[in-house]
Design a protein around this motif. Structure first.
Motif, PDB file in Angstrom:
ATOM      1  N   ASN A 151      76.807 -24.501  18.984  1.00 13.73           N
ATOM      2  CA  ASN A 151      75.588 -24.282  19.763  1.00 13.73           C
ATOM      3  C   ASN A 151      75.583 -25.036  21.091  1.00 13.73           C
ATOM      4  O   ASN A 151      74.842 -24.664  22.008  1.00 13.73           O
ATOM      5  N   SER A 152      76.393 -26.104  21.186  1.00 12.10           N
ATOM      6  CA  SER A 152      76.396 -26.900  22.421  1.00 12.10           C
ATOM      7  C   SER A 152      77.577 -26.585  23.339  1.00 12.10           C
ATOM      8  O   SER A 152      77.683 -27.172  24.420  1.00 12.10           O
TER       9      SER A 152
ATOM     10  N   ASN B 204      78.447 -24.042  25.283  1.00 13.15           N
ATOM     11  CA  ASN B 204      78.139 -23.553  26.626  1.00 13.15           C
ATOM     12  C   ASN B 204      77.188 -24.472  27.372  1.00 13.15           C
ATOM     13  O   ASN B 204      77.437 -24.849  28.522  1.00 13.15           O
ATOM     14  N   SER B 205      76.118 -24.870  26.719  1.00 10.37           N
ATOM     15  CA  SER B 205      75.087 -25.660  27.395  1.00 10.37           C
ATOM     16  C   SER B 205      75.568 -27.050  27.790  1.00 10.37           C
ATOM     17  O   SER B 205      75.214 -27.572  28.846  1.00 10.37           O
ATOM     18  N   LYS B 206      76.401 -27.661  26.951  1.00  9.18           N
ATOM     19  CA  LYS B 206      76.809 -29.043  27.191  1.00  9.18           C
ATOM     20  C   LYS B 206      78.182 -29.161  27.841  1.00  9.18           C
ATOM     21  O   LYS B 206      78.433 -30.081  28.637  1.00  9.18           O
ATOM     22  N   TYR B 207      79.088 -28.211  27.522  1.00 11.43           N
ATOM     23  CA  TYR B 207      80.475 -28.352  27.986  1.00 11.43           C
ATOM     24  C   TYR B 207      80.950 -27.194  28.872  1.00 11.43           C
ATOM     25  O   TYR B 207      82.070 -27.227  29.371  1.00 11.43           O
ATOM     26  N   GLY B 208      80.102 -26.176  29.037  1.00 13.86           N
ATOM     27  CA  GLY B 208      80.454 -25.075  29.929  1.00 13.86           C
ATOM     28  C   GLY B 208      81.551 -24.169  29.424  1.00 13.86           C
ATOM     29  O   GLY B 208      82.237 -23.511  30.219  1.00 13.86           O
TER      30      GLY B 208
ATOM     31  N   ASN C 232      82.292 -20.879  27.061  1.00 10.91           N
ATOM     32  CA  ASN C 232      81.648 -19.773  26.352  1.00 10.91           C
ATOM     33  C   ASN C 232      82.369 -19.504  25.032  1.00 10.91           C
ATOM     34  O   ASN C 232      83.579 -19.261  25.030  1.00 10.91           O
TER      35      ASN C 232
END
Length: 607
Positions: free
Chosen positions: A355-356, A358-362, A364
């Motif tokens: 879940n993290s 994309n949001s945290k590490y960019g 996909n």
């Protein structure tokens, strides 16, 4: 009075001297420009030189502009390079090839091939470097059809025996899984250099033909053709990794140290991977800790290695250490971390990482990551969640689809969800009608559910369509010699009768300790329990284990490689035998490592 003619001659001489001075000045200016471009280490210096080129009137000088173009390519500024190329009055073969090489270097092979189509429409003819660049683009795409078209053009234009082109063709056919074609080109070469030898060794290594890679490497050394470089050595190490050949891997590591290549990043990554795949995760750690400035590639290799070994907590520690050092993880890193969570039962941690991403590490998430999560959920019995996830995932190709639904098929079989197993099996049969895995796994699911009629039907369909299950085989290395064993076959085994006798003795000692075996789920129709036990006792890993125990001194760790997943019955047997004979066994199956010691396995029965 001066004669007019003499005066005219003197004026012409003066003007000529001015012209020569101008030419010399231009030549000197161009030489300085090229020297500046060759020495440029950053984008700013290249753009400054570009500005001076414009002011000095060199935009119509193809030779100088080619150097400028190459500088942009070297700085990975392909957009600037292409814009400059479009402004050139007369781009030559160097201009076209440089730009194509830039796109290939940025992993944009489609743009390389598209550019070549435009080049063919011009009056510029390709050279050997153009063709080498094109075959490299085909290698990236693994596009055999286009690769063969380029190969035909190479032959038509007379470059079929060119050293640079042939080496690239060998690499291309290797990437397209056509090793025999690569070998034909290699054998027909009039002369070979270290690049062509390395390309052929790499082709073997990448196509699970490690024995051929090592044999070719020995031939290279026996012919005394030169000192192997780090590219060749890394390919040899990768071959050792694919074979699980620890002896050959250690020998090659010795060569690496002797030639002082051990500080090389490519070599270090290959060594970390090799020791991990040979079941020596402690050696991987030693190599990894000696790397002064580990990159994302080094960390990823170590994370994947510890994940396969079932040391999920260590994988996560490495991942956190990597983040703390501000090293950005890539998509492969997350495959390794999620795989670690799956094989260690760290479900909440794995879902949190997904879940993290994309949001945290960019990064996909794609089908590979969702397959890991489906596997993670399936292992703990959350098959319905895994099923819903699989249905929601967008899959790009048949290979990814096979991985995703194959994972779900195994999970649903293990947990008795015949309904989900049926859908997964049907999807796999449609995508790859000749694959045996969905038939075998689905028939096993039917047997576990007591549905013998459908199990019979599937087995009959396999038989009538000529689909055959891959035979189970295991191999073991003793004193740098490899011994191969096939399930149920001791006719061609070294010490075949002694192996059977030894296994019977082990069976008796196991039964004295209460071992009952595990025959549940074996699809042998109308076979009594006693016969099932006998069949299981001849699984390839048991034959290899018996041979290893008979031929190695006490205290030696026995390492076995297997082409299929280890069955639960053999897993239980290996745990018990490790305690009986007081030996350690390491088994690498198609999924992971099992390290047996004192009656336990490092996987904690979770695989």
């Amino acid at each position: 009075m001066k004669h007019p003619l003499n005066q005219g001659i003197k004026i012409n001489i003066f003007l000529s001297s001015l012209s020569q001075q101008h030419k010399h000045s231009l030549f000197h200016t161009r030489a300085n420009l090229i020297r500046n471009l060759q020495n440029s280490k950053d984008f700013t210096s290249v753009t400054s030189t570009h500005s001076y080129v414009i002011k000095s009137g060199f935009l119509d000088d193809t030779f100088t502009i080619n150097h400028l173009l190459n500088s942009y390519v070297r700085m990975l500024r392909i957009g600037c390079a292409h814009k400059l190329f479009d402004e050139m009055l007369e781009p030559n073969v160097v201009s076209w090839t440089s730009l194509m090489a830039g796109y290939t270097g940025e992993a944009r092979p489609e743009s390389t091939l598209s550019l070549f189509q435009k080049m063919k429409e011009s009056s510029v003819l390709p050279n050997e470097f153009t063709f080498a660049t094109l075959t490299n683009a085909c290698s990236l795409l693994a596009n055999l059809k286009v690769g063969r078209t380029i190969h035909a053009l190479i032959l038509v234009m007379g470059f079929g025996s060119n050293l640079v082109v042939c080496s690239s063709l060998i690499d291309m056919y290797g990437k397209c899984n056509k090793v025999d074609q690569a070998r034909i080109i290699f054998d027909l070469m009039y002369s070979r250099n270290i690049v062509s030898w390395t390309s052929m060794i790499t082709a073997y290594s990448q196509n699970a033909l490690g024995h051929h890679a090592l044999q070719l490497f020995r031939e290279y050394n026996n012919l005394k053709l030169g000192i192997p470089n780090h590219f060749m050595l890394s390919s040899v190490i990768n071959a050792c990794a694919s074979l699980g050949s620890l002896g050959a891997g250690k020998t090659t590591h010795g060569v690496v140290i002797r030639l002082r290549h051990d500080a090389n990043d490519v070599i270090a990554t290959a060594l970390v991977d090799m020791y991990a795949k040979c079941g020596c995760i402690n050696y991987s750690e030693i190599v990894f800790k000696r790397i002064q400035n580990p990159s994302v590639i080094h960390y990823t290799s170590m994370i994947v290695g510890t994940a396969k070994y079932g040391v999920g907590t260590l994988s996560l520690q490495l991942f956190q250490e990597m983040i703390d050092r501000r090293i950005k993880p890539n998509d492969v890193t997350f495959v390794g971390v999620l795989h670690a969570c799956s094989h260690s039962g760290l479900i909440d941690k794995g879902l949190g990482l997904l879940n993290s991403m994309n949001s945290k590490y960019g990064v996909n998430p794609d089908a590979k990551h969702y397959t890991c999560v489906a596997d993670m959920l399936g292992r703990v019995g959350r098959v319905e969640e895994a099923y819903q996830l699989a249905k929601s995932v967008k899959v790009e190709n048949t290979e990814e689809e096979a991985m995703l639904w194959g994972t779900l098929l195994s999970a649903s079989r293990n947990h008795g969800r015949v309904d989900i197993a049926l859908e997964a099996g049907k999807r796999l049969m449609v995508s790859n009608p000749q694959a045996a895995m969905p038939y075998v796994t689905l028939s096993n699911a039917y047997v576990l559910a007591g549905d013998w009629e459908n199990a019979y039907t599937l087995r009959s369909r396999m038989k009538h369509t000529g689909i055959r299950k891959e035979p189970g085989c295991s191999w073991i290395e003793i004193m740098e010699s490899t011994y191969l064993f096939y399930a149920g076959d001791v006719s061609n085994c070294v010490q075949g009768s002694e192996i059977l006798r030894f296994l019977r003795e082990l069976e008796e000692r196991m039964k004295e300790r209460g071992y009952l075996g595990e025959t549940k789920g074996l699809v042998f129709v109308d076979v009594e329990e006693e016969a099932k036990e006998q069949i299981m006792s001849l699984h390839s890993e048991r034959l290899a284990l018996a041979f290893g125990l008979m031929n190695t001194p006490k205290g030696t760790i026995i390492r076995i490689m297997k082409n299929l997943r280890m069955c639960r019955g053999c897993h239980e047997a290996f745990k018990l035998i490790s305690d009986i004979v007081e030996r350690e066994f390491i088994v690498r199956d198609v999924n992971r490592f099992h390290h047996f010691k004192n009656g336990l396995c490092a996987c904690r029965d979770f695989w």
